[in-house]
Design an enzyme around this catalytic site. Sequence first.
Site, PDB file in Angstrom:
ATOM      1  N   SER A  49      22.787  26.885 -22.261  1.00  0.00           N
ATOM      2  CA  SER A  49      21.922  25.983 -23.027  1.00  0.00           C
ATOM      3  C   SER A  49      22.654  25.240 -24.129  1.00  0.00           C
ATOM      4  O   SER A  49      22.268  24.133 -24.482  1.00  0.00           O
ATOM      5  CB  SER A  49      20.750  26.774 -23.609  1.00  0.00           C
ATOM      6  OG  SER A  49      21.211  27.911 -24.310  1.00  0.00           O
TER       7      SER A  49
ATOM      8  N   HIS B  19      17.578  25.855 -17.740  1.00  0.00           N
ATOM      9  CA  HIS B  19      18.063  24.472 -17.873  1.00  0.00           C
ATOM     10  C   HIS B  19      18.477  23.858 -16.541  1.00  0.00           C
ATOM     11  O   HIS B  19      18.983  22.739 -16.505  1.00  0.00           O
ATOM     12  CB  HIS B  19      19.237  24.412 -18.853  1.00  0.00           C
ATOM     13  CG  HIS B  19      18.817  24.657 -20.258  1.00  0.00           C
ATOM     14  ND1 HIS B  19      18.213  23.681 -21.037  1.00  0.00           N
ATOM     15  CD2 HIS B  19      18.857  25.768 -21.021  1.00  0.00           C
ATOM     16  CE1 HIS B  19      17.931  24.182 -22.220  1.00  0.00           C
ATOM     17  NE2 HIS B  19      18.303  25.449 -22.235  1.00  0.00           N
TER      18      HIS B  19
ATOM     19  N   LYS C  78      10.855  23.271 -19.805  1.00  0.00           N
ATOM     20  CA  LYS C  78      11.897  22.250 -19.957  1.00  0.00           C
ATOM     21  C   LYS C  78      11.649  21.103 -18.972  1.00  0.00           C
ATOM     22  O   LYS C  78      10.704  20.360 -19.171  1.00  0.00           O
ATOM     23  CB  LYS C  78      13.257  22.917 -19.860  1.00  0.00           C
ATOM     24  CG  LYS C  78      13.472  23.680 -21.179  1.00  0.00           C
ATOM     25  CD  LYS C  78      14.464  24.766 -21.198  1.00  0.00           C
ATOM     26  CE  LYS C  78      14.371  25.443 -22.569  1.00  0.00           C
ATOM     27  NZ  LYS C  78      14.961  26.755 -22.602  1.00  0.00           N
TER      28      LYS C  78
END
Length: 390
Positions: free
Chosen positions: A179, A207, A239
């Site tokens: 990240s 991610h 996300k």
Amino acid sequence: MSAAQVLARRLSEAQEAGLARRLVEVGPGGGPRQGVNGRDCLLMASNDYLGLSQHPRLIAAARAAAEAEGTGSGASRLVTGSRASHRALEAQIAAFKQSQAALFFCTGYMANLGLLSSLAGLGDLIVSDRLNHASLIDGCRLSRAAVAVYPHGEAKEAERLLAAPCPGLKLLVTDGVFSMDGDLAPLPELLAAARRQGALLVVDDAHATGVWGQGGRGSLEHWGIEPGREVVMMGTFSKALGGLGGYVAASRLVIECLLNRARSFIYTTAPPPAQVAAASAALALLVEEPWRCQELRRKCDLLRRLLARRGLSVLSSAGPILPLLVGGAQKALDLAQALWRQGVYAPAMRPPTVPRGQSRLRLTVTAAHSQADLEFAANALGKAAKEVGL
Ligand SMILES: *Cc1c(COP(=O)(O)O)cnc(C)c1O
């Protein structure tokens, strides 16, 4: 010293080291152009990588679910909180991740706590990358298993640690995409090591889901790895999928263990209908319209070129996380402040989020940024970097 004095001293020490944290106020509205502490800014910091949090289909799904079923689910999944929509979403996740089964959690953080602490315990061994996300680190601690940390990305060292004698279960744990650095874990090597040592490989794809791989299925798709039963995949809807909620996709056996033992699943209220509906709509949209992932990739490449042209080099070579290494925490804050004055917001990442001496500006690109946005951001960053003497 009184309790208040102890606390006040801790805070002032953090302040002096440039490590104090403060909330910035973002909004009103959504998308890449918003107010930040009252100044109109271009946001270069969100993990809403595909811009889905603003998509009418997700918003409509959330609204319809709230109207049909209400705003709260009323109880834990294991009491009266489990609905058809939870099960349907879990089937959708399993199909998307090509796993036998899946379990949905309120957040990714809770998924990691539940996953590691229910699979591993006393007498077990967890081998973990040094740069793994805080939620994985906390999951390791909570498990009470022996934890061995290997240098970032070093599969050989991971295997050496995994080979230690251990009477119980072995887990090899890594972020799929890191990240704060934006780089990928060497999954083919890690999976081979896990197989040779009889360990399960746990991959946190927070991610990577919606970003990496042709269909946005994550880091395993990127590497062309078929997720066999020795891989446990974790991810989040918070996300690229524009909502909130964590998941674990794995074998039926692993999922059954989590359902029985993961305290962050058992002792919390089920995710509410609107959250589940938005998550389901996001996944459907990703499958039907994978072009957003290509669009995002083009924009990532463009921003990298624009920054390189200004002599600014970032730590990662691909993907939407572009960390600009600064070094000292105060200098990173100064750079973020100078950038904000230029009308662009990207926060300084400081210890303990990143290692000491490696404070950085973490820029992110989303599919919702226009070419003009990225040019504006690169210009502003060029000016801000000169201003602070970077
Ligand atoms: C954000 C993140 C999480 C936590 O996900 P949430 O759904 O936001 O709680 C877990 N792991 C990694 C690597 C992350 O970046």
